[in-house]
Scaffold this active site. Structure first.
Site, PDB file in Angstrom:
ATOM      1  N   GLY A  12      68.467   4.594   3.205  1.00  0.00           N
ATOM      2  CA  GLY A  12      68.934   5.905   3.655  1.00  0.00           C
ATOM      3  C   GLY A  12      70.406   5.990   4.017  1.00  0.00           C
ATOM      4  N   ASN A  14      72.711   7.100   2.094  1.00  0.00           N
ATOM      5  CA  ASN A  14      73.171   8.406   1.608  1.00  0.00           C
ATOM      6  C   ASN A  14      72.719   9.525   2.543  1.00  0.00           C
ATOM      7  OD1 ASN A  14      74.664   8.489  -1.126  1.00  0.00           O
ATOM      8  ND2 ASN A  14      73.138   6.871  -1.378  1.00  0.00           N
ATOM      9  N   ILE A  94      59.853  13.177  -9.965  1.00  0.00           N
ATOM     10  CA  ILE A  94      59.500  14.505  -9.440  1.00  0.00           C
ATOM     11  C   ILE A  94      58.484  15.153 -10.382  1.00  0.00           C
ATOM     12  CG2 ILE A  94      60.414  16.809  -8.894  1.00  0.00           C
ATOM     13  CD1 ILE A  94      61.249  14.616  -6.923  1.00  0.00           C
ATOM     14  N   ASN A 108      70.271  15.122  -7.549  1.00  0.00           N
ATOM     15  CA  ASN A 108      70.034  13.678  -7.416  1.00  0.00           C
ATOM     16  C   ASN A 108      71.366  12.948  -7.435  1.00  0.00           C
ATOM     17  OD1 ASN A 108      68.521  11.151  -7.551  1.00  0.00           O
ATOM     18  ND2 ASN A 108      69.158  11.044  -9.694  1.00  0.00           N
ATOM     19  N   HIS A 110      73.027   9.413  -8.549  1.00  0.00           N
ATOM     20  CA  HIS A 110      72.749   8.222  -9.363  1.00  0.00           C
ATOM     21  C   HIS A 110      73.977   7.309  -9.321  1.00  0.00           C
ATOM     22  CE1 HIS A 110      70.787   5.803 -12.377  1.00  0.00           C
ATOM     23  NE2 HIS A 110      71.964   5.697 -12.966  1.00  0.00           N
TER      24      HIS A 110
HETATM   25  C1  GAR Z   1      71.670   4.635  -3.914  1.00  0.00           C
HETATM   26  O1  GAR Z   1      72.602   3.747  -4.467  1.00  0.00           O
HETATM   27  C2  GAR Z   1      71.292   5.700  -4.919  1.00  0.00           C
HETATM   28  O2  GAR Z   1      72.357   6.091  -5.729  1.00  0.00           O
HETATM   29  C3  GAR Z   1      70.262   4.965  -5.730  1.00  0.00           C
HETATM   30  O3  GAR Z   1      69.488   4.285  -4.766  1.00  0.00           O
HETATM   31  C4  GAR Z   1      70.327   3.920  -3.665  1.00  0.00           C
HETATM   32  C5  GAR Z   1      69.690   4.351  -2.376  1.00  0.00           C
HETATM   33  O4  GAR Z   1      70.408   3.869  -1.269  1.00  0.00           O
HETATM   34  N1  GAR Z   1      69.476   5.868  -6.523  1.00  0.00           N
HETATM   35  C6  GAR Z   1      69.047   5.574  -7.742  1.00  0.00           C
HETATM   36  O5  GAR Z   1      69.227   4.495  -8.269  1.00  0.00           O
HETATM   37  C7  GAR Z   1      68.288   6.701  -8.438  1.00  0.00           C
HETATM   38  N2  GAR Z   1      68.126   6.420  -9.823  1.00  0.00           N
HETATM   39  P1  GAR Z   1      70.243   4.514   0.183  1.00  0.00           P
HETATM   40  O6  GAR Z   1      68.738   4.553   0.501  1.00  0.00           O
HETATM   41  O7  GAR Z   1      70.956   3.557   1.094  1.00  0.00           O
HETATM   42  O8  GAR Z   1      70.842   5.881   0.170  1.00  0.00           O
END
Ligand code: GAR
Length: 202
Positions: A12, A14, A94, A108, A110
């Protein structure tokens, strides 16, 4: 006020960047109504609670089959009357019915410059492993709308990040988060909340 729900599966960071940006006044005109996780152990749930945001977990494991999970998930999300759904490291596909219902209302983040290193199987550290294996000199992050495909929706924002000699997937992941993800995602929410998304991007 734009009613926002954030979907998470892991640490989490982000989500934290969004909460911090709200506190700092870098996002205006939006409120986080709920954080939803598929993973009961996601630290993101803790981050939400610490910030006084409602945190909900719906795990596919608690349902008899995928359809039952997807129905419950959609019902739960619907109950918050959200204007925007933010996938912040949400590793569940989703449901199609939800994509249709929330067209142009799901975004989203990425961790690559789409269309590189995206699609089925590219998530989290795997994205950075693939970028290093290919030997790219520049990578980055992308915020895009979610459509029926995997990482195929219209692109909203992108930011490039340098790959450096000696990078490991972990080091690169951290740099992409710090220099791109944690900036782009709050910026996208703020722009949507304040009507600053170009008509042709909608
Ligand atoms: C982030 O790097 C996000 O961009 C990636 O998962 C991580 C979550 O980190 N998402 C993907 O790869 C989606 N395809 P977080 O839980 O610390 O935010």
């Amino acid at each position: 006020m734009l009613r926002v729900g954030v979907m998470v599966s892991g640490g989490g960071t982000n989500l934290q960047a969004i909460l911090d940006a709200l506190d700092a006044g870098k996002i205006t005109g939006a409120s986080i109504e709920v954080v939803v996780s598929n993973n009961p152990n996601a630290y993101a749930l803790e981050r939400a609670r610490k910030h006084g945001v409602e945190a909900v977990c719906l795990s596919p494991k608690d349902f008899s089959d995928r359809d039952a999970f997807e129905k419950a998930f959609l019902e739960k999300v619907d109950s918050y009357n959200l204007d925007l759904i933010v996938l912040a490291g949400f590793l569940v596909r989703i449901p199609e019915a939800m994509v249709r219902k929330y067209e142009r209302r799901i975004i989203n983040i990425h961790p690559s410059l789409i269309p590189s290193f995206c699609g089925v199987g590219f998530y989290g550290l795997k994205v950075h492993e693939a970028a290093l294996a290919r030997g790219v000199k520049v990578t980055g992050a992308t915020v895009h709308y979610v459509d029926g495909g995997m990482d195929t929706g219209p692109i909203l924002l992108q930011k490039a990040v340098e790959v450096k000699d000696g990078d490991t997937p972990e080091i690169l992941q951290r740099r992409v988060m710090e220099e791109a993800e944690w900036i782009l995602l709050p910026e996208a929410i703020n722009r949507i909340a304040n009507g600053q998304i170009q008509e042709e991007e909608k």
